[in-house]
Enzyme design. Sequence first.
Site, PDB file in Angstrom:
ATOM      1  N   HIS A 136       0.847  -1.188   0.000  1.00 28.70           N
ATOM      2  CA  HIS A 136       0.000   0.000   0.000  1.00 28.70           C
ATOM      3  C   HIS A 136       0.881   1.236   0.000  1.00 28.70           C
ATOM      4  O   HIS A 136       1.746   1.397   0.855  1.00 28.70           O
ATOM      5  CB  HIS A 136      -0.906   0.020   1.236  1.00 28.70           C
ATOM      6  CG  HIS A 136      -2.126  -0.836   1.096  1.00 28.70           C
ATOM      7  ND1 HIS A 136      -3.329  -0.539   1.689  1.00 28.70           N
ATOM      8  CD2 HIS A 136      -2.329  -1.970   0.403  1.00 28.70           C
ATOM      9  CE1 HIS A 136      -4.223  -1.453   1.374  1.00 28.70           C
ATOM     10  NE2 HIS A 136      -3.629  -2.348   0.603  1.00 28.70           N
ATOM     11  N   TYR A 165      -9.688   5.993   6.263  1.00 26.20           N
ATOM     12  CA  TYR A 165      -9.907   6.496   7.615  1.00 26.20           C
ATOM     13  C   TYR A 165     -10.940   7.618   7.527  1.00 26.20           C
ATOM     14  O   TYR A 165     -10.690   8.641   6.892  1.00 26.20           O
ATOM     15  CB  TYR A 165      -8.606   7.032   8.211  1.00 26.20           C
ATOM     16  CG  TYR A 165      -7.601   5.965   8.581  1.00 26.20           C
ATOM     17  CD1 TYR A 165      -7.397   5.628   9.913  1.00 26.20           C
ATOM     18  CD2 TYR A 165      -6.852   5.304   7.615  1.00 26.20           C
ATOM     19  CE1 TYR A 165      -6.479   4.661  10.278  1.00 26.20           C
ATOM     20  CE2 TYR A 165      -5.934   4.324   7.969  1.00 26.20           C
ATOM     21  CZ  TYR A 165      -5.748   4.004   9.301  1.00 26.20           C
ATOM     22  OH  TYR A 165      -4.848   3.041   9.644  1.00 26.20           O
ATOM     23  N   PRO A 217      -5.193   1.412  18.214  1.00 26.01           N
ATOM     24  CA  PRO A 217      -4.860   0.849  16.902  1.00 26.01           C
ATOM     25  C   PRO A 217      -4.969   1.826  15.742  1.00 26.01           C
ATOM     26  O   PRO A 217      -4.628   1.461  14.611  1.00 26.01           O
ATOM     27  CB  PRO A 217      -5.869  -0.291  16.752  1.00 26.01           C
ATOM     28  CG  PRO A 217      -7.014   0.092  17.629  1.00 26.01           C
ATOM     29  CD  PRO A 217      -6.424   0.825  18.785  1.00 26.01           C
ATOM     30  N   LYS A 235       0.438   0.801  14.988  1.00 26.21           N
ATOM     31  CA  LYS A 235       1.789   0.811  15.542  1.00 26.21           C
ATOM     32  C   LYS A 235       2.127  -0.367  16.446  1.00 26.21           C
ATOM     33  O   LYS A 235       3.301  -0.621  16.709  1.00 26.21           O
ATOM     34  CB  LYS A 235       1.995   2.106  16.355  1.00 26.21           C
ATOM     35  CG  LYS A 235       2.064   3.350  15.495  1.00 26.21           C
ATOM     36  CD  LYS A 235       3.410   3.466  14.814  1.00 26.21           C
ATOM     37  CE  LYS A 235       3.325   4.242  13.531  1.00 26.21           C
ATOM     38  NZ  LYS A 235       3.068   3.455  12.346  1.00 26.21           N
ATOM     39  N   TYR A 283       3.156   7.117   9.802  1.00 31.18           N
ATOM     40  CA  TYR A 283       2.423   5.899   9.432  1.00 31.18           C
ATOM     41  C   TYR A 283       3.350   4.832   8.880  1.00 31.18           C
ATOM     42  O   TYR A 283       3.229   3.647   9.207  1.00 31.18           O
ATOM     43  CB  TYR A 283       1.347   6.236   8.401  1.00 31.18           C
ATOM     44  CG  TYR A 283       0.250   5.207   8.328  1.00 31.18           C
ATOM     45  CD1 TYR A 283      -0.954   5.403   9.006  1.00 31.18           C
ATOM     46  CD2 TYR A 283       0.385   4.046   7.580  1.00 31.18           C
ATOM     47  CE1 TYR A 283      -1.972   4.471   8.952  1.00 31.18           C
ATOM     48  CE2 TYR A 283      -0.615   3.098   7.516  1.00 31.18           C
ATOM     49  CZ  TYR A 283      -1.794   3.308   8.203  1.00 31.18           C
ATOM     50  OH  TYR A 283      -2.802   2.368   8.151  1.00 31.18           O
TER      51      TYR A 283
END
Length: 391
Positions: free
Chosen positions: A72, A201, A293, A297, A385
């Site tokens: 991704h 998200y 979450p 991480k 990220y």
Amino acid sequence: MRTTVGIIGAGPAGLLLARLLHNAGIDSVVLESRDRAYVEQRQRAGILEQGTVDVLRAAGAAERMDREGLPHDGIELRFDRRRHRVDFPALTGGRSVLVYAQTEVCKDLIALQLAEGGPLLFEAEALAVEGAETDRPGVRFRHEGREDVLDCDYVVACDGSWGVGRKAVPADVSQVFERTYPFGWLGILADVAPSHDELVYARHDRGFALLSMRSPSVTRAYLQVPEATNAHDWSDEEIWDELDRRLETADGWKLERGTITSKSVTPMRSYVHEPMRHGRLFLAGDAAHIVPPTGAKGLNLAVGDVVTFARALAHRQKTGSTERLDAYSQTCLRRVWQAERFSYAMTTMLHRAPDATPFDDRIQRAHLDRITASPAAGTDLAEGYTGFPLD
């Protein structure tokens, strides 16, 4: 039983540590309280940072990951029915993430350990860590109906937040930093192809939603729900309807529905235990820290911990210097607190608190607007990220 490193817990942290030590010529024994089937089936994280992917490849544990994992190069943020893509490689100099479930990482590492590594004992319950302040610590455990002691030079506790490892650190040297959030995640697995090719998200006035995946044919999705929610109080139709509402966009994007095969609720918590070392006992993964979450991480932080320990012990074996082992806690905590910061920022930016005010709502929107408008703000998100350096 005698070994150099006693490892408590056969999750990804303990298994990867055993693999790293094996590759460095250092012997270890892994004790796991559950049976093999349980370890290989428990659903946890699914996003691997660039650094985690690199470590698994270097450890010789990436053959199936490289074949089946889903690369991704970004995520999509949604709010006010708008869509904004964060391009990871463009903002980080080429870094990305990989979707590959923790269950699959564990299967790969278990197979390697049983074929090439030291003892891996399932249904071996660690009862206590003894003598952590001496140069001969031990782990008292129960296996096949009888108690035994694993004598070690070092003990690494990868046994989670309720394990015996953290309990062996005296209260008078422990510091705990934590925050509990007044909501959780209702998570599902569904037999339907993902409705988007990257993670989504979504910030919505009804609460956060996340659209993810486990494979090209399995969707993973989450809804923000009140804390202490029972997953089975939600019907399948109610879950899909709520995902539809929170993920809706102005351009007519459509959510595909399918058969839900699993439901569970994950509590949201930030937690750090300092120090991460006491004598010859070292804490790794959830034994030392927990993150909500939202930032993906948890697994990746655990990988950073065991890489730090393995490198420090290899340095000790090669040079005789304990400098890097002595710095283990300080080294890990620098990365841990950056991950805690990032996860907290993602959580508070995207979730609507039960007591949220109109001011809070405007701040969230301003934060999201800043990310969409500023390459610097987008870069900060992308760097967090895809992962902070392991060194």
